[in-house]
Scaffold this motif. Structure first.
Motif, short mmCIF file in Angstrom:
data_model
loop_
_atom_site.label_atom_id
_atom_site.label_comp_id
_atom_site.label_asym_id
_atom_site.label_seq_id
_atom_site.Cartn_x
_atom_site.Cartn_y
_atom_site.Cartn_z
N ALA A 77 -4.02 0.94 -3.49
CA ALA A 77 -3.45 0.99 -2.21
C ALA A 77 -4.58 0.81 -1.10
O ALA A 77 -4.02 -0.03 -0.04
CB ALA A 77 -2.75 2.33 -1.98
N SER A 122 -3.95 4.30 -8.53
CA SER A 122 -3.20 4.08 -7.59
C SER A 122 -3.43 4.14 -6.03
O SER A 122 -3.11 3.04 -5.48
CB SER A 122 -1.81 4.88 -7.56
N TRP A 123 -3.99 5.06 -5.66
CA TRP A 123 -4.65 5.23 -4.35
C TRP A 123 -5.66 4.21 -3.97
O TRP A 123 -5.83 3.91 -2.86
CB TRP A 123 -4.75 6.64 -4.13
N GLN A 146 -3.45 8.94 -10.05
CA GLN A 146 -3.52 9.08 -8.80
C GLN A 146 -4.77 8.31 -8.23
O GLN A 146 -4.78 7.47 -7.12
CB GLN A 146 -3.68 10.69 -8.19
N ALA A 186 0.85 -1.31 -0.08
CA ALA A 186 0.06 -0.06 0.16
C ALA A 186 0.96 1.13 0.04
O ALA A 186 0.64 2.07 -0.88
CB ALA A 186 -0.69 -0.18 1.05
N PHE A 187 1.98 1.27 0.73
CA PHE A 187 2.95 2.39 0.87
C PHE A 187 3.29 2.53 -0.50
O PHE A 187 3.61 3.91 -0.91
CB PHE A 187 3.98 1.99 1.69
N TYR A 205 -12.58 6.58 -4.34
CA TYR A 205 -11.99 6.53 -2.80
C TYR A 205 -13.15 6.22 -1.81
O TYR A 205 -12.90 5.50 -0.97
CB TYR A 205 -11.59 7.87 -2.48
N ALA A 210 0.80 4.21 -2.69
CA ALA A 210 0.67 5.46 -2.66
C ALA A 210 1.65 6.51 -3.03
O ALA A 210 1.10 7.58 -3.64
CB ALA A 210 0.50 5.60 -1.03
N ALA A 264 -7.77 7.41 5.12
CA ALA A 264 -7.10 8.08 4.17
C ALA A 264 -7.52 8.32 2.65
O ALA A 264 -7.74 9.39 2.33
CB ALA A 264 -5.78 7.23 4.11
N LEU A 265 -8.41 7.25 2.41
CA LEU A 265 -9.40 7.44 1.20
C LEU A 265 -10.48 8.32 1.41
O LEU A 265 -10.72 9.24 0.36
CB LEU A 265 -9.85 5.86 0.98
N GLY A 306 1.10 6.65 -6.77
CA GLY A 306 0.02 7.76 -7.09
C GLY A 306 0.63 9.24 -7.15
O GLY A 306 -0.32 10.03 -7.58
N GLY A 323 -6.70 2.70 6.50
CA GLY A 323 -6.91 2.89 4.97
C GLY A 323 -8.04 3.57 4.52
O GLY A 323 -8.02 4.55 3.65
#
Length: 329
Positions: A233, A229-230, A226, A214-215, A277, A218, A264-265, A221, A261
């Motif tokens: 993640a 990718s996110w 983006q 996931a890192f 997201y 990220a 953040a999304l 992204g 997770g």
């Protein structure tokens, strides 16, 4: 043309808001406007630069051509899978290597040719993503054993990384996520927990590996697509949560990962309003929280009541905040 427009168009293409041909059309239109004379100024006809015509959008028939290309790549991959599954026991080592290598070379060559001639960028990325996976499989067949699995993942990941850097297609990001996920499982089973040792924390090791995946996504992204990718993640964080749920006494860690997770999304959704997201984040919460709380308490009714109370509190907060916002406006 102003550099700010270049930067903004690149950002929109990277975020998936615009296609590359749309950005090119906007850039050409801006060039034409900047080259046109201002009203009220006299210019000689010979010195008036001819405005550039915007690039036309691809015709609708191009969609059919891309679909045919997708079907062709899928049929090739299906043929390879059918041959290997049906005749794997009868095929010699040389035949196995030749089958996998030929399919990988054909898929990657088609992707490179399309990319070099600037034709069907999405199709080129899709064929390249399939070629990366097939090349990894061919490497595994050629080397065999634990070393073959690790080498296959390394080759496929290297090709996918080159493809993401060159072609910038979202399908290659999906391929990279899949290859990284397989790599986590291979390293966990073959390197960190060999068969001759007894380990009870294999799922936790895999969960940690998915956090690293996931890192990595990220970070990707920040420079490529983006949204995709996110979102991937977030899918990696979901996979990590599942691994921690399987791990003995890993429910608390599953809750932590399954909350970080989606949080953040959802923050990213609040900033750019990309629906992917919100969908991925809410899906993770919907699965991880009830499951982890049930494993912790072993009380279905209590978990259900707690989730209902939490849901009611959130909905009331939304209503209160909406009312305050209406008053202030």
């Amino acid at each position: 043309m102003p550099s700010r427009l270049d930067d903004e168009l690149k950002r929109l293409v990277s975020a998936g808001v615009l296609r590359q041909y749309q950005a090119d059309a906007l850039r050409d239109a801006a060039d034409a406007d900047s080259a046109a004379p201002e009203p009220g100024t006299a210019t000689k006809p010979a010195e008036t630069p001819a405005p550039k015509q915007p690039r036309p959008a691809p015709p609708h028939s191009s969609a059919l051509m891309e679909v045919l290309g997708y079907i062709g790549g899928a049929l090739l991959l299906g043929a390879v899978a059918l041959l290997t599954v049906a005749n794997w026991g009868e095929m010699g080592r040389a035949a196995r290597i030749t089958t996998g290598t030929s399919a990988a070379v054909l898929l990657l060559a088609a992707a490179v040719v399309l990319a070099l001639f600037r034709r069907r960028e999405q199709l080129s990325s899709a064929l390249a993503s399939l070629g990366c996976c097939v090349a990894g499989f061919a490497t595994y067949v050629a080397i065999e054993g634990e070393a073959g699995r690790i080498a296959g993942v390394a080759v496929a990941l290297a090709l996918a990384a080159v493809g993401v850097w060159w072609l910038q297609g979202s399908s290659l990001l999906v391929a990279m996520f899949s290859i990284l996920a397989v790599g986590v499982l291979v390293i966990t089973s073959d390197v960190l927990t060999p068969a001759d040792s007894v380990h009870t924390n294999s799922a936790g090791i895999a969960g940690t590996g998915f956090i690293l995946v996931a890192f990595v996504l990220a970070l990707v992204g920040l420079v490529r697509d983006q949204v995709t990718s996110w979102s991937l993640a977030g899918a990696a964080m979901f996979s990590s949560s599942i691994c921690w749920l399987i791990q003995e006494r890993g429910e608390v860690m599953a809750l932590a990962v399954g909350t970080a997770g989606p949080a953040a999304l959802l923050v990213a959704y609040g900033r750019v309003h990309a629906s992917a997201y919100a969908v991925v984040g809410c899906s993770i919460l919907l699965v991880i929280w009830p499951t982890a709380l049930y494993q912790l308490t072993d009380n279905v009714a209590g978990v259900a009541i707690g989730l209902v109370v939490a849901s009611a509190g959130l909905l009331v907060a939304v209503l209160v905040l909406s009312r305050r916002q209406r008053r202030t406006t």
